[in-house]
Each structure stands twice: as structure tokens, then as C-alpha cells.
Design a protein around this motif. Structure first.
Motif, PDB file in Angstrom:
ATOM      1  N   ILE A  14       4.546  22.229   9.457  1.00 40.04           N
ATOM      2  CA  ILE A  14       4.821  20.949  10.095  1.00 40.04           C
ATOM      3  C   ILE A  14       4.985  19.910   8.992  1.00 40.04           C
ATOM      4  O   ILE A  14       4.037  19.612   8.259  1.00 40.04           O
ATOM      5  CB  ILE A  14       3.675  20.547  11.044  1.00 40.04           C
ATOM      6  N   ARG A  15       6.195  19.398   8.871  1.00 41.16           N
ATOM      7  CA  ARG A  15       6.501  18.410   7.835  1.00 41.16           C
ATOM      8  C   ARG A  15       6.267  17.008   8.395  1.00 41.16           C
ATOM      9  O   ARG A  15       6.773  16.672   9.469  1.00 41.16           O
ATOM     10  CB  ARG A  15       7.938  18.562   7.375  1.00 41.16           C
ATOM     11  N   ASP A  16       5.515  16.228   7.682  1.00 40.86           N
ATOM     12  CA  ASP A  16       5.222  14.850   8.076  1.00 40.86           C
ATOM     13  C   ASP A  16       6.356  13.958   7.595  1.00 40.86           C
ATOM     14  O   ASP A  16       6.541  13.763   6.399  1.00 40.86           O
ATOM     15  CB  ASP A  16       3.885  14.426   7.450  1.00 40.86           C
ATOM     16  N   ASP A  17       7.123  13.423   8.520  1.00 39.03           N
ATOM     17  CA  ASP A  17       8.226  12.529   8.161  1.00 39.03           C
ATOM     18  C   ASP A  17       7.876  11.060   8.394  1.00 39.03           C
ATOM     19  O   ASP A  17       8.693  10.181   8.123  1.00 39.03           O
ATOM     20  CB  ASP A  17       9.480  12.888   8.965  1.00 39.03           C
ATOM     21  N   VAL A  18       6.662  10.799   8.897  1.00 36.61           N
ATOM     22  CA  VAL A  18       6.243   9.434   9.187  1.00 36.61           C
ATOM     23  C   VAL A  18       5.337   8.889   8.085  1.00 36.61           C
ATOM     24  O   VAL A  18       5.556   7.806   7.560  1.00 36.61           O
ATOM     25  CB  VAL A  18       5.528   9.363  10.553  1.00 36.61           C
ATOM     26  N   GLY A  19       4.319   9.646   7.739  1.00 32.95           N
ATOM     27  CA  GLY A  19       3.402   9.251   6.680  1.00 32.95           C
ATOM     28  C   GLY A  19       2.364   8.245   7.118  1.00 32.95           C
ATOM     29  O   GLY A  19       2.401   7.726   8.237  1.00 32.95           O
ATOM     30  N   HIS A  20       1.441   7.981   6.207  1.00 30.76           N
ATOM     31  CA  HIS A  20       0.347   7.030   6.438  1.00 30.76           C
ATOM     32  C   HIS A  20       0.101   6.266   5.147  1.00 30.76           C
ATOM     33  O   HIS A  20       0.260   6.802   4.055  1.00 30.76           O
ATOM     34  CB  HIS A  20      -0.933   7.761   6.846  1.00 30.76           C
ATOM     35  N   ASP A  21      -0.308   5.024   5.290  1.00 28.37           N
ATOM     36  CA  ASP A  21      -0.606   4.190   4.127  1.00 28.37           C
ATOM     37  C   ASP A  21      -2.064   4.352   3.721  1.00 28.37           C
ATOM     38  O   ASP A  21      -2.959   4.297   4.568  1.00 28.37           O
ATOM     39  CB  ASP A  21      -0.335   2.716   4.444  1.00 28.37           C
ATOM     40  N   PHE A  22      -2.288   4.546   2.428  1.00 24.81           N
ATOM     41  CA  PHE A  22      -3.638   4.650   1.861  1.00 24.81           C
ATOM     42  C   PHE A  22      -3.664   3.875   0.555  1.00 24.81           C
ATOM     43  O   PHE A  22      -2.676   3.866  -0.184  1.00 24.81           O
ATOM     44  CB  PHE A  22      -4.022   6.113   1.610  1.00 24.81           C
ATOM     45  N   PRO A  23      -4.806   3.284   0.236  1.00 26.38           N
ATOM     46  CA  PRO A  23      -4.872   2.463  -0.968  1.00 26.38           C
ATOM     47  C   PRO A  23      -4.842   3.252  -2.271  1.00 26.38           C
ATOM     48  O   PRO A  23      -4.362   2.753  -3.288  1.00 26.38           O
ATOM     49  CB  PRO A  23      -6.198   1.716  -0.820  1.00 26.38           C
ATOM     50  N   ASP A  24      -5.347   4.506  -2.245  1.00 23.79           N
ATOM     51  CA  ASP A  24      -5.428   5.273  -3.488  1.00 23.79           C
ATOM     52  C   ASP A  24      -5.623   6.756  -3.177  1.00 23.79           C
ATOM     53  O   ASP A  24      -5.770   7.147  -2.007  1.00 23.79           O
ATOM     54  CB  ASP A  24      -6.564   4.759  -4.379  1.00 23.79           C
ATOM     55  N   LEU A  25      -5.625   7.577  -4.234  1.00 25.84           N
ATOM     56  CA  LEU A  25      -5.764   9.025  -4.044  1.00 25.84           C
ATOM     57  C   LEU A  25      -7.142   9.417  -3.520  1.00 25.84           C
ATOM     58  O   LEU A  25      -7.268  10.436  -2.842  1.00 25.84           O
ATOM     59  CB  LEU A  25      -5.473   9.763  -5.354  1.00 25.84           C
ATOM     60  N   MET A  26      -8.174   8.642  -3.811  1.00 25.37           N
ATOM     61  CA  MET A  26      -9.501   8.954  -3.286  1.00 25.37           C
ATOM     62  C   MET A  26      -9.480   8.889  -1.750  1.00 25.37           C
ATOM     63  O   MET A  26     -10.023   9.757  -1.079  1.00 25.37           O
ATOM     64  CB  MET A  26     -10.547   7.981  -3.838  1.00 25.37           C
ATOM     65  N   ALA A  27      -8.820   7.903  -1.196  1.00 27.76           N
ATOM     66  CA  ALA A  27      -8.690   7.788   0.256  1.00 27.76           C
ATOM     67  C   ALA A  27      -7.830   8.922   0.817  1.00 27.76           C
ATOM     68  O   ALA A  27      -8.118   9.454   1.899  1.00 27.76           O
ATOM     69  CB  ALA A  27      -8.102   6.431   0.627  1.00 27.76           C
ATOM     70  N   VAL A  28      -6.791   9.304   0.085  1.00 26.06           N
ATOM     71  CA  VAL A  28      -5.940  10.425   0.504  1.00 26.06           C
ATOM     72  C   VAL A  28      -6.750  11.715   0.524  1.00 26.06           C
ATOM     73  O   VAL A  28      -6.665  12.502   1.472  1.00 26.06           O
ATOM     74  CB  VAL A  28      -4.722  10.557  -0.435  1.00 26.06           C
ATOM     75  N   MET A  41       0.854  -1.172   0.000  1.00 27.05           N
ATOM     76  CA  MET A  41       0.000   0.000   0.000  1.00 27.05           C
ATOM     77  C   MET A  41       0.900   1.235   0.000  1.00 27.05           C
ATOM     78  O   MET A  41       1.852   1.308   0.770  1.00 27.05           O
ATOM     79  CB  MET A  41      -0.895  -0.035   1.239  1.00 27.05           C
ATOM     80  N   PRO A  42       0.610   2.211  -0.842  1.00 22.86           N
ATOM     81  CA  PRO A  42       1.453   3.409  -0.925  1.00 22.86           C
ATOM     82  C   PRO A  42       1.397   4.255   0.355  1.00 22.86           C
ATOM     83  O   PRO A  42       0.389   4.302   1.043  1.00 22.86           O
ATOM     84  CB  PRO A  42       0.865   4.194  -2.092  1.00 22.86           C
ATOM     85  N   ARG A  43       2.505   4.918   0.629  1.00 24.18           N
ATOM     86  CA  ARG A  43       2.611   5.787   1.801  1.00 24.18           C
ATOM     87  C   ARG A  43       2.538   7.236   1.333  1.00 24.18           C
ATOM     88  O   ARG A  43       3.136   7.618   0.329  1.00 24.18           O
ATOM     89  CB  ARG A  43       3.914   5.530   2.537  1.00 24.18           C
ATOM     90  N   PHE A  44       1.795   8.051   2.096  1.00 21.59           N
ATOM     91  CA  PHE A  44       1.620   9.467   1.788  1.00 21.59           C
ATOM     92  C   PHE A  44       1.950  10.287   3.017  1.00 21.59           C
ATOM     93  O   PHE A  44       1.732   9.861   4.154  1.00 21.59           O
ATOM     94  CB  PHE A  44       0.178   9.741   1.340  1.00 21.59           C
ATOM     95  N   PHE A  45       2.459  11.485   2.784  1.00 20.93           N
ATOM     96  CA  PHE A  45       2.928  12.371   3.846  1.00 20.93           C
ATOM     97  C   PHE A  45       2.131  13.670   3.796  1.00 20.93           C
ATOM     98  O   PHE A  45       2.028  14.293   2.743  1.00 20.93           O
ATOM     99  CB  PHE A  45       4.423  12.641   3.664  1.00 20.93           C
ATOM    100  N   PHE A  46       1.594  14.072   4.946  1.00 24.50           N
ATOM    101  CA  PHE A  46       0.702  15.227   5.040  1.00 24.50           C
ATOM    102  C   PHE A  46       1.445  16.381   5.719  1.00 24.50           C
ATOM    103  O   PHE A  46       1.650  16.367   6.942  1.00 24.50           O
ATOM    104  CB  PHE A  46      -0.541  14.859   5.853  1.00 24.50           C
ATOM    105  N   ASP A  47       1.847  17.370   4.944  1.00 24.46           N
ATOM    106  CA  ASP A  47       2.531  18.553   5.480  1.00 24.46           C
ATOM    107  C   ASP A  47       1.484  19.627   5.767  1.00 24.46           C
ATOM    108  O   ASP A  47       0.646  19.930   4.909  1.00 24.46           O
ATOM    109  CB  ASP A  47       3.556  19.079   4.483  1.00 24.46           C
ATOM    110  N   ILE A  48       1.545  20.202   6.958  1.00 27.01           N
ATOM    111  CA  ILE A  48       0.540  21.165   7.406  1.00 27.01           C
ATOM    112  C   ILE A  48       1.146  22.564   7.423  1.00 27.01           C
ATOM    113  O   ILE A  48       2.263  22.764   7.908  1.00 27.01           O
ATOM    114  CB  ILE A  48       0.034  20.790   8.809  1.00 27.01           C
TER     115      ILE A  48
END
Length: 77
Positions: free
Chosen positions: A14-28, A1-8
Motif C-alpha cells: 500500500i503506497r501512501d500518496d497523501v503523507g503526513h506532516d511531522f516536525p522531525d525524524l524522531m516523530a516519524v 513542516m516536512p511531509r512523510f509518506f508511509f508505505d505498508i
């Protein structure tokens, strides 16, 4: 599952260096929308304007989603 990083960006970056796994861009996109709501809800209640932005990067560092929200709160005349 691809990992995505959410910078706020909400006055602080706030730079996200951990990220979260999501199945696709719709979930992101859905998570980005929820994140914006949560960020606005966490702001102090005395703010007249709230502006937040979330930039989402994929594993390669490429920005794949950008979402922003501006809320302006004014007293009625």
C-alpha cells in the motif's frame, strides 16, 4: 513542516500518496512504531505468523526510515 509518506508491506503493498506532516525524524520514528503495532493488531487472529514492514519516504521520495516486525505465534507443547 516536512511531509512523510508511509508505505505498508504486509502481504499487500500500500503506497501512501497523501503523507503526513511531522516536525522531525524522531516523530516519524515514533509514528512508525505505532503504525507497526496497529497493523499487527488488525491482522486476523488465526494467523500463526505476521510480518509487516513500513517504509517511510520524504518529500523527495528518498526512504528515510524502514521498520519491520515479525510475530510468530506457537502453541506450547
Amino acid at each position: 513542516m516536512p511531509r512523510f509518506f508511509f508505505d505498508i508491506h504486509d502481504g499487500h503493498e500500500i503506497r501512501d500518496d497523501v503523507g503526513h506532516d511531522f516536525p522531525d525524524l524522531m516523530a516519524v520514528r515514533a509514528e512508525t512504531q505505532r503504525a507497526l503495532g496497529g497493523l499487527v493488531a488488525a491482522k486476523p487472529l488465526d494467523a500463526n505468523a505476521i510480518q509487516v514492514r513500513v517504509d517511510v519516504r520524504d518529500d523527495s521520495g528518498k526512504r528515510v526510515v524502514t521498520a519491520s516486525l515479525l510475530a510468530v505465534i506457537e502453541d506450547a507443547p
